[in-house]
Design a protein around this motif. Structure first.
Motif, PDB file in Angstrom:
ATOM      1  N   ALA A 143       0.841  -1.198   0.000  1.00  0.00           N
ATOM      2  CA  ALA A 143       0.000   0.000   0.000  1.00  0.00           C
ATOM      3  C   ALA A 143       0.876   1.249   0.000  1.00  0.00           C
ATOM      4  CB  ALA A 143      -0.935  -0.009   1.206  1.00  0.00           C
ATOM      5  N   THR A 144       1.982   1.217   0.754  1.00  0.00           N
ATOM      6  CA  THR A 144       2.909   2.343   0.791  1.00  0.00           C
ATOM      7  C   THR A 144       3.536   2.555  -0.578  1.00  0.00           C
ATOM      8  OG1 THR A 144       3.396   1.773   3.076  1.00  0.00           O
ATOM      9  CG2 THR A 144       4.895   3.300   2.003  1.00  0.00           C
ATOM     10  N   TYR A 147       1.264   4.522  -2.726  1.00  0.00           N
ATOM     11  CA  TYR A 147       1.307   5.968  -2.499  1.00  0.00           C
ATOM     12  C   TYR A 147       2.484   6.592  -3.232  1.00  0.00           C
ATOM     13  CZ  TYR A 147      -2.078   5.172   1.241  1.00  0.00           C
ATOM     14  OH  TYR A 147      -3.170   4.828   1.949  1.00  0.00           O
ATOM     15  N   ASN A 149       3.712   5.553  -6.020  1.00  0.00           N
ATOM     16  CA  ASN A 149       3.318   5.622  -7.431  1.00  0.00           C
ATOM     17  C   ASN A 149       2.437   6.836  -7.696  1.00  0.00           C
ATOM     18  OD1 ASN A 149       4.730   3.385  -8.249  1.00  0.00           O
ATOM     19  ND2 ASN A 149       3.021   1.967  -7.969  1.00  0.00           N
ATOM     20  N   GLU A 150       1.509   7.145  -6.788  1.00  0.00           N
ATOM     21  CA  GLU A 150       0.657   8.334  -6.946  1.00  0.00           C
ATOM     22  C   GLU A 150       1.499   9.602  -6.925  1.00  0.00           C
ATOM     23  OE1 GLU A 150      -2.568   8.445  -4.185  1.00  0.00           O
ATOM     24  OE2 GLU A 150      -3.185   6.404  -4.671  1.00  0.00           O
ATOM     25  N   LEU A 151       2.494   9.679  -6.031  1.00  0.00           N
ATOM     26  CA  LEU A 151       3.377  10.834  -5.948  1.00  0.00           C
ATOM     27  C   LEU A 151       4.167  10.991  -7.241  1.00  0.00           C
ATOM     28  CD1 LEU A 151       4.568  13.085  -4.157  1.00  0.00           C
ATOM     29  CD2 LEU A 151       6.282  11.438  -3.425  1.00  0.00           C
TER      30      LEU A 151
END
Length: 163
Positions: A143-144, A147, A149-151
């Protein structure tokens, strides 16, 4: 002339190019008493071939031994014993399966046996579930990474807009 012919045949003999007739000529020449002095070194070679032709083997050679005959009977007996053992064991299992179907007449006893079996299975499954408990931390780590990847996507959008 004969000496030149013998020297030529010796040269062919050393190269392995002589025929059987030429080797017979060489043997006949070296069996004589009159041999050229420089060819004396070859005389023992051809004398050895003559001596080895006269050797004979006089001992009897046994063609069959009793040991192998005994060994073959022993293997036949072992195979027969094994086959009889398999036959009697399989016929014994067939009769016990036909007579006993594994049913229990008392319902309470049957229920207790089922409960015991299910508890044993449950313990084994709980042991397995405890050893894979670390997979939850793996899911948290993934899950981290999501995040991150979104950044990265947002920074790509920013840099694309500036160019």
């Amino acid at each position: 002339m004969v000496l030149n012919n013998i020297e030529h045949l010796l040269e062919k003999y050393e190269n392995g190019d002589t025929t059987l007739q030429e080797e017979a000529q060489l043997r006949a020449y070296f069996e004589q008493e009159d041999i050229a002095p420089h060819l004396e070194v070859y005389k023992p070679l051809f004398a050895y071939f003559k001596a080895s032709q006269d050797d004979t083997y006089t001992k009897d050679i046994p063609l069959k031994t009793k040991k192998t005959n005994m060994y073959s009977w022993l293997t036949v007996a072992a195979v027969a014993v094994l086959m009889l053992g398999f036959y009697f064991k399989s016929s014994q299992n067939v009769t016990t399966i036909d007579n006993d179907l594994g049913t229990i007449q008392d319902p309470q006893l049957a229920y207790n046996e089922v409960v015991k079996s299910l508890e044993l299975i449950s313990k084994s499954l709980n042991k397995g579930a405890a050893t894979v408990g670390y997979l939850e931390s793996y899911n948290t780590g993934m899950a981290t990474v999501g995040y991150i990847n979104e950044l990265e996507q947002s920074t790509n959008i920013i840099f694309k807009n500036k160019n």
